[in-house]
Design an enzyme around this catalytic site. Structure first.
Site, PDB file in Angstrom:
ATOM      1  CD  GLU A 263      -2.374   1.422   2.672  1.00  0.00           C
ATOM      2  OE1 GLU A 263      -2.297   2.583   3.122  1.00  0.00           O
ATOM      3  OE2 GLU A 263      -2.837   0.467   3.325  1.00  0.00           O
ATOM      4  CB  CYS A 300      -3.111   5.156   4.113  1.00  0.00           C
ATOM      5  SG  CYS A 300      -4.014   4.038   5.192  1.00  0.00           S
TER       6      CYS A 300
END
Length: 505
Positions: A263, A300
């Site tokens: 990620e 995030c």
């Protein structure tokens, strides 16, 4: 339970010190020395993980579920130490760390329940058809099996839920895969306490000690050695685009390429459609400002971009500015992250056509909000404006018409999330955007904000590159276990030789 930091690595049940050490850089409180990881430790831990796989990879689902639950219990037994050390190292408030600890233990228990159900095994059985013409069909059964040792890189922004015993580690252990963790140097003490919990659980269940190892710190050669080790079969990573891409390329270049589940970055655009802006633009702006600054913007899923029609932008911008002006300095996770935030702010502010809405100064390890505005035309001409700034920075993109709105939507790279703020009168426009956003993001939201990722069966925390390196995977939710499994078909295999999970179908 009291806990004293010793600064060692956990390798196959042994706490090992190395000659070189690094000193932690806490937000407050004392600093400690920790041993630096080495390539030799990587080799030892990985070989131990491979040896452990021959028992752990073939253990029952009930055995692994009980193990995961015991890890959760051991983490909770160390709750006070985790909060104290975690807060000192990261500057995160007590409430945030307690919540993240609950999420971490909740993930472990969720995966325990998930594997007990057994649905993730995707069992299939095509019975033999001996009389079929022109050719008979054999008996074929299918089952998902664990892939082998997995490497996990701890994340900087979640010292618990995405690090040593976070979602990557929990899902790999649930699948039956031993794990070697490279701890993040931003919170080595927290990682050590969590590793102690894992080690205690391993001993209580009499498991092979190679099921879990933690290697602290280390230079780039340690990470390289881990992802290129021939016994590692997959990698879980949460971090920067540059670092993740380098590791991804190493995985692809191996003699035996392996999957890299990284990620890497996302700006999580929010589209405020006209009717929603008219009726509740001020409330949306306040909510956006709150989401933007949550945890100093170090999520995030931080919604860094807001897209709105130009005639409604001034009122929205003013409401957001007013909300952001009430947010004081926040401590960032590391000095390096704080510097990168200031560099990103300067990069955005110097872009052609970018106008200041709210600017602030910060120094050392602190972050304060910043807000800018740019037209769609200037946005489309400068791809750098769409690159992530990790921190509480927002950019409002103004569009003149539906064509510019769709052009901006199409311009985004892959995202973890995309949000639509809409009212009933916006449905037709939203319907036009939905196919675009489905191709851009792993999670679509309506009338909410993306910070806060529910850990559940239906969650997708991933998306097209560069949000993640594998758009078919998620790092949050029970579907995360699929990353560490592979299907195996058993043709005409007698029941006595089948895995126990297949013998019943």
């Amino acid at each position: 339970m009291t806990f004293t930091l010793h600064g060692k690595h956990l390798v196959a049940g042994e706490w090992i010190a190395t000659e070189q050490t690094f000193r932690s850089e806490p937000a407050h409180g004392p600093a400690f020395n920790f041993s630096v990881g080495t390539t030799d430790l990587v080799d030892r831990a990985t070989k131990a993980a491979e040896e452990a796989f021959w028992s752990y990879g073939y253990s029952s689902r009930d055995e692994r579920a009980a193990f995961l639950e015991t890890i959760a219990d051991e983490i909770e037994a160390r709750a006070a130490a985790i909060t104290e050390i975690g807060s000192s190292e990261t500057g995160l408030p007590t409430a945030r760390l307690e919540g993240e600890r609950g999420r971490t233990t909740g993930q472990l228990r969720l995966f325990a329940a998930h594997i007990r159900k057994g649905e993730y095994l995707d069992k299939r059985h095509d019975q033999a058809l001996p009389d079929r013409k022109p050719l008979p069909r054999p008996d074929i059964r299918l089952l998902q099996r664990p892939i082998g040792p997995v490497a996990v890189f701890g994340a900087s922004n979640f010292p618990l839920a995405f690090s040593t015993m976070g979602g990557d580690t929990a899902s790999a252990l649930a699948a039956g895969c031993p794990v070697v963790v490279k701890g993040h140097s931003a919170h080595p003490g927290t990682s050590e306490v969590i590793a102690e919990a894992a080690d205690a659980a391993i001993r209580k269940h009499g498991l092979h000690p190679g099921v879990f190892s933690l290697i602290q710190g280390g230079r780039r050669d340690v990470g390289t050695a881990l992802v290129t080790h021939s016994l590692i079969k997959a990698v879980g990573f949460t971090g920067s685009l540059a670092g993740g891409r380098a590791l991804f390329d190493l995985c692809a270049q191996r003699p035996e390429p392996i999957p890299f589940f990284g990620e890497l970055g996302s700006v999580n655009p929010m589209f405020i459609l006209p009717e929603a802006s008219k009726t509740r633009g001020e409330d949306v702006a306040k909510g956006w400002a709150s989401s933007l600054t949550l945890g100093a913007g170090q999520f995030c899923t931080n919604p860094g971009i807001a897209v709105i029609v130009s005639e409604q932008a001034p009122a929205f911008a003013e409401s957001a500015r007013a909300a952001l002006s009430q947010v004081g300095p926040q401590v960032m996770l590391t000095d390096g992250i704080a510097k990168a935030y200031r560099d990103g702010r300067d990069r955005i502010s110097s872009g052609h056509g970018v106008r200041d809405v709210f600017t602030s100064s910060c120094d050392l390890r602190n972050a304060t909000p910043n807000l800018f505005l740019v037209s769609a035309q200037d946005w489309l001409a400068n791809h750098a404006l769409s690159e992530e700034v990790f921190g509480p920075l927002g950019l409002i993109v103004t569009v003149e018409n539906v064509e510019e709105l769709t052009a901006v939507a199409r311009s985004f790279d892959g995202q973890l999330t995309a949000t639509l703020q809409l009212d009933e009168g916006d449905t037709d426009l939203a319907r036009r955007l939905m196919p675009i956003l489905e191709r851009k993001a792993g999670r679509l939201l309506v009338n909410g904000f993306p910070t806060g990722v529910e850990v559940c069966d239906a969650m997708v925390h991933g998306g097209p590159y560069p949000a993640s390196t594998n758009f078919g995977a998620t790092s949050v939710g029970t579907m995360a276990i699929r990353r560490f499994l592979r299907p195996v078909s058993y043709q005409n295999v007698p029941d006595a030789l089948l895995p126990s999970d297949l013998s019943s179908i």
